[in-house]
Design an enzyme around this catalytic site. Structure first.
Site, short mmCIF file in Angstrom:
data_model
loop_
_atom_site.label_atom_id
_atom_site.label_comp_id
_atom_site.label_asym_id
_atom_site.label_seq_id
_atom_site.Cartn_x
_atom_site.Cartn_y
_atom_site.Cartn_z
N ASP A 65 -10.82 -7.58 8.09
CA ASP A 65 -12.22 -7.67 7.62
C ASP A 65 -12.77 -9.07 7.83
OD1 ASP A 65 -12.54 -5.04 6.90
OD2 ASP A 65 -13.29 -5.50 4.89
N ASP A 105 -2.47 -17.35 3.05
CA ASP A 105 -3.55 -18.19 2.51
C ASP A 105 -3.98 -19.25 3.53
OD1 ASP A 105 -0.97 -19.12 2.10
OD2 ASP A 105 -1.44 -20.22 0.27
N LYS A 143 4.01 -14.37 3.71
CA LYS A 143 3.93 -15.23 2.52
C LYS A 143 5.37 -15.48 2.07
CE LYS A 143 1.66 -17.35 -0.82
NZ LYS A 143 0.92 -18.59 -0.56
N ASP A 160 -5.10 -5.72 6.29
CA ASP A 160 -6.33 -5.12 5.80
C ASP A 160 -7.36 -6.22 5.55
OD1 ASP A 160 -8.17 -3.38 4.70
OD2 ASP A 160 -7.17 -3.28 2.75
N TYR A 201 0.85 -1.18 0.00
CA TYR A 201 0.00 0.00 0.00
C TYR A 201 0.89 1.23 0.00
CZ TYR A 201 -4.03 -2.96 0.96
OH TYR A 201 -5.03 -3.89 0.90
#
Ligand code: ATP
Ligand code: MG
Length: 361
Positions: A252, A224, A191, A248, A138
């Site tokens: 959620d 994942d 990751k 982020d 970001y």
């Protein structure tokens, strides 16, 4: 003067839409809890921001507001509806982004706690996502890279992500300090099998910081795999630390598993300042109708009180934070809920019920 307790000053930014309703509810509940906890009262300072500030000062995030915030210990930020601002304000960085960047609020702390009667997909979940909020992919939000995206030809777009040791160290410390005060478990999310250098550095630095916290258990997962674990066994997680974009998405997911948007709080913090901010938006569709759920803003304010109390080793403030949480929890358990949670209580009636339950402690 010598011996007198520090009197904290907190900024109050009402924001747009339902902001004024839920922020004033949060101030009222904080005052009630401070008095119940025997803490010194806070000094509140209202400052213009958002639509009101555009009209009054010609800026969505006035420089005078930023200067005044710098003199406070922290603040409550109501949600803003920047999509409704006239140009050029609509295209500028929105107020919450501007404030986060200005004060380098690098830690986005977002609990996902299932409340009794809150309609949770993962009942019993009580975890906290600690998201690094300045780096990663970001890049438009960070100070190192400018926009971080570019197109070498009209048919190719490239995004850059950045991870620095300094930023990993400070977010890892937030996570381990928090876990030390909770169930003493930190899960690192990365990751590193694909983004070997960037998220690999994130994982390695978090592992290094972990050595300073021998009584905190540590594990790590690829992003994942983590989504699978969260859906299957959210209850087992305590503190989850991760980089910006993964955080982020995960917050959620975790927020939705824990239940209502109306009860999801967050705190944005640097080493020396913190901002309480509900996870939801300004809900312009229900603004001014006394039907908004103030719980998320109230619980965000409790996080700010706890942060202040921990930072200044002020037990009464930490107690006040617990009192707020208990007041909201017991009000929801008694079935007093706003419309978004299937109840009939208005914003004011819900707030008064929380204040009454605090008064009975
Ligand atoms: P933003 O872009 O600011 O995040 P959004 O479009 O994601 O906004 P929200 O403002 O969060 O949306 O609102 C989404 C829906 O949830 C709306 O229907 C809104 O009325 C409802 N909602 C959001 N917050 C609350 C709340 N505190 N109480 C009741 N309803 C809410
Ligand atoms: Mg939204």
């Amino acid at each position: 003067t010598l011996g007198s307790p520090h009197r904290y000053a907190l900024g109050v930014l009402y924001g747009d839409g339902i902001g004024p309703e839920i922020v004033s509810a949060a101030v009222l509940i904080a005052d009630a809890a401070l008095s119940a906890a025997g803490a010194a009262p806070l000094t509140w300072q209202e400052l213009p921001l958002g639509l009101r500030a555009i009209e009054e000062c010609g800026e969505a995030t006035p420089k005078a507001t930023l200067a005044a915030l710098a003199e406070t210990d922290g603040w409550l930020l109501g949600p803003h509806d920047s999509a409704s601002y006239p140009e050029p304000f609509r295209s500028e960085l929105n107020p919450s982004g501007t404030i986060r960047k200005h004060f380098d609020l690098y830690a986005n702390v977002r609990p996902a706690k299932a409340f009794e009667g809150g309609d949770a997909l993962a009942p019993g979940a009580d975890l906290v996502i600690v998201r690094e909020n300045t780096e990663g992919f970001y890049a438009d939000r960070n100070t190192h890279l400018g926009t971080g995206e570019f197109m070498p030809t009209p048919d190719v777009a490239i995004a850059m992500g950045i991870i620095t040791r300094t930023a990993c160290e400070r977010i890892a410390r937030e996570a381990f300090e928090l876990a030390s005060r909770r169930r003493k478990r930190v899960t690192i999310v990365h990751k590193a099998n694909v983004l070997k250098l960037t998220t690999g550095l994130f994982r390695d630095v978090c592992r290094e910081i972990a050595r300073d916290y021998p009584d905190v258990a540590v594990d790590d997962f690829h992003i994942d795999a983590m989504t699978v674990h969260l859906v299957r066994r959210a209850r087992e997680f305590d503190v989850v630390v991760t980089e910006n974009m993964f955080g982020d998405i995960l917050s959620d997911l975790a927020g939705e598993l824990a239940g209502s948007l109306g009860t999801a709080p967050s705190l944005n913090a640097s080493r020396d300042r913190a901002m309480a901010q509900a996870a939801h938006g300004s809900a312009p569709d229900i603004a001014g109708q006394d039907v908004a759920n103030p719980a998320a803003m109230i619980l965000s304010t409790a996080m700010l009180l706890e942060w202040l109390g921990t930072r200044h080793q002020d037990e009464a403030l930490v107690r006040a934070a617990r009192i707020v949480e208990e007041g909201v929890g017991s009000t929801l358990e008694r079935g007093i809920r706003t419309r978004d949670m299937g109840g009939a209580a208005g914003c004011r009636a819900f707030t008064e019920a929380v204040a009454a339950s605090i008064g009975q402690l």
